[in-house]
Design a protein around this motif. Structure first.
Motif, PDB file in Angstrom:
ATOM      1  N   ILE A  19     -33.079  19.804  28.240  1.00  0.00           N
ATOM      2  CA  ILE A  19     -32.781  19.454  28.596  1.00  0.00           C
ATOM      3  C   ILE A  19     -31.932  20.051  29.365  1.00  0.00           C
ATOM      4  O   ILE A  19     -31.117  20.622  30.498  1.00  0.00           O
ATOM      5  N   LEU A  20     -30.773  21.102  28.450  1.00  0.00           N
ATOM      6  CA  LEU A  20     -29.871  22.733  28.257  1.00  0.00           C
ATOM      7  C   LEU A  20     -30.190  22.942  28.823  1.00  0.00           C
ATOM      8  O   LEU A  20     -29.949  23.789  29.330  1.00  0.00           O
ATOM      9  N   ARG A  21     -31.604  23.187  28.823  1.00  0.00           N
ATOM     10  CA  ARG A  21     -31.867  24.652  29.359  1.00  0.00           C
ATOM     11  C   ARG A  21     -32.085  24.175  31.181  1.00  0.00           C
ATOM     12  O   ARG A  21     -31.887  25.792  31.560  1.00  0.00           O
ATOM     13  N   ILE A  30     -25.298  23.563  35.758  1.00  0.00           N
ATOM     14  CA  ILE A  30     -24.651  22.060  35.361  1.00  0.00           C
ATOM     15  C   ILE A  30     -24.364  22.418  33.559  1.00  0.00           C
ATOM     16  O   ILE A  30     -24.415  22.600  33.144  1.00  0.00           O
ATOM     17  N   PHE A  31     -22.556  22.096  34.116  1.00  0.00           N
ATOM     18  CA  PHE A  31     -21.536  22.391  32.955  1.00  0.00           C
ATOM     19  C   PHE A  31     -20.988  21.523  32.720  1.00  0.00           C
ATOM     20  O   PHE A  31     -20.119  21.290  33.047  1.00  0.00           O
ATOM     21  N   ILE A  32     -21.894  21.040  31.614  1.00  0.00           N
ATOM     22  CA  ILE A  32     -21.195  19.695  31.219  1.00  0.00           C
ATOM     23  C   ILE A  32     -20.935  19.657  29.595  1.00  0.00           C
ATOM     24  O   ILE A  32     -22.343  20.368  29.156  1.00  0.00           O
ATOM     25  N   PRO A  33     -20.128  19.825  29.464  1.00  0.00           N
ATOM     26  CA  PRO A  33     -20.296  20.218  27.111  1.00  0.00           C
ATOM     27  C   PRO A  33     -21.072  19.134  26.600  1.00  0.00           C
ATOM     28  O   PRO A  33     -20.970  18.427  27.273  1.00  0.00           O
ATOM     29  N   SER A  83     -28.073  31.233  23.345  1.00  0.00           N
ATOM     30  CA  SER A  83     -28.203  30.866  24.763  1.00  0.00           C
ATOM     31  C   SER A  83     -27.748  29.278  25.823  1.00  0.00           C
ATOM     32  O   SER A  83     -27.990  29.948  26.921  1.00  0.00           O
ATOM     33  N   PHE A  84     -26.967  29.238  25.236  1.00  0.00           N
ATOM     34  CA  PHE A  84     -25.948  28.692  26.068  1.00  0.00           C
ATOM     35  C   PHE A  84     -24.646  28.034  25.825  1.00  0.00           C
ATOM     36  O   PHE A  84     -24.213  27.436  25.842  1.00  0.00           O
ATOM     37  N   SER A  85     -24.242  29.162  25.918  1.00  0.00           N
ATOM     38  CA  SER A  85     -22.777  29.504  25.281  1.00  0.00           C
ATOM     39  C   SER A  85     -22.142  28.582  25.934  1.00  0.00           C
ATOM     40  O   SER A  85     -20.519  28.065  25.429  1.00  0.00           O
ATOM     41  N   ASN A  86     -22.165  28.474  27.024  1.00  0.00           N
ATOM     42  CA  ASN A  86     -21.135  27.394  28.352  1.00  0.00           C
ATOM     43  C   ASN A  86     -20.920  26.482  28.134  1.00  0.00           C
ATOM     44  O   ASN A  86     -20.590  26.205  29.044  1.00  0.00           O
ATOM     45  N   ILE A  87     -22.651  26.199  27.561  1.00  0.00           N
ATOM     46  CA  ILE A  87     -22.101  24.760  27.680  1.00  0.00           C
ATOM     47  C   ILE A  87     -22.135  23.926  25.837  1.00  0.00           C
ATOM     48  O   ILE A  87     -21.286  22.094  25.960  1.00  0.00           O
ATOM     49  N   TYR A  88     -23.421  24.583  25.480  1.00  0.00           N
ATOM     50  CA  TYR A  88     -23.091  24.421  24.275  1.00  0.00           C
ATOM     51  C   TYR A  88     -21.601  24.056  22.944  1.00  0.00           C
ATOM     52  O   TYR A  88     -21.204  24.846  23.098  1.00  0.00           O
TER      53      TYR A  88
END
Length: 159
Positions: free
Chosen positions: A80-82, A89-92, A121-126
């Motif tokens: 899902i994060l991928r 899509i930027f949802i924390p 891999s997902f530093s902008n949302i994770y």
């Protein structure tokens, strides 16, 4: 605040919802129970949610009287994060999981290893991972810590 929770374990859902409603009485929590229904909700409502609480391992489809849920996806949350990353899509996102190991024996990944991979891999949302254990309460403080951090950061941005 609108929160989306993608989780298939009903007891875990109840405990998380009860805790969040207790601490944040004005939040709205939308729940989806599988990879497909969760991804569909995200893609169809990308601007609606301020935060995503995401399980890592879940069935492909919602389980019902007529549907078995398809195969279990050990890395459904990562998938899902991928997809969110691919679609901008930027949802924390906070991953809440009750497993310490993921995958098969050949592809076994520890929670610590997974956390490092998701951060890279997902530093902008994770935002991070919460280890859920129904017999303990420390997961509650860990989850609240992430939500409070997000709330403070979003208040600073909006001024």
């Amino acid at each position: 605040m609108n929160i989306l929770m993608i989780e298939d374990d009903q007891n875990k859902i109840k405990q998380i919802v009860d805790e969040l409603n207790n601490v944040y009485p004005s939040i709205t929590i939308t729940r989806r129970n599988s990879f497909q229904s969760g991804l569909k909700e995200i893609l169809g409502n990308r601007q609606k949610y301020k935060l995503l609480i995401l399980d890592m391992s879940m069935p492909t489809f919602d389980i019902s009287n007529k549907e078995t849920g398809g195969r279990l996806r050990p890395f459904a949350g990562k998938d899902i994060l991928r997809q969110m990353y691919r679609k901008n899509i930027f949802i924390p996102t906070v991953v809440v999981t009750q497993f310490e190991n993921f995958g098969e024996l050949i592809e076994n990944v520890t929670l610590s290893q997974l956390n490092i991979e998701l951060k890279e891999s997902f530093s902008n949302i994770y935002m991070g991972t919460v280890y859920y254990n129904a017999a303990q309460d420390n997961w509650k403080q860990d989850l609240i810590k992430y939500i409070d951090k997000y709330t403070k950061e979003s208040e600073q941005i909006s001024g």
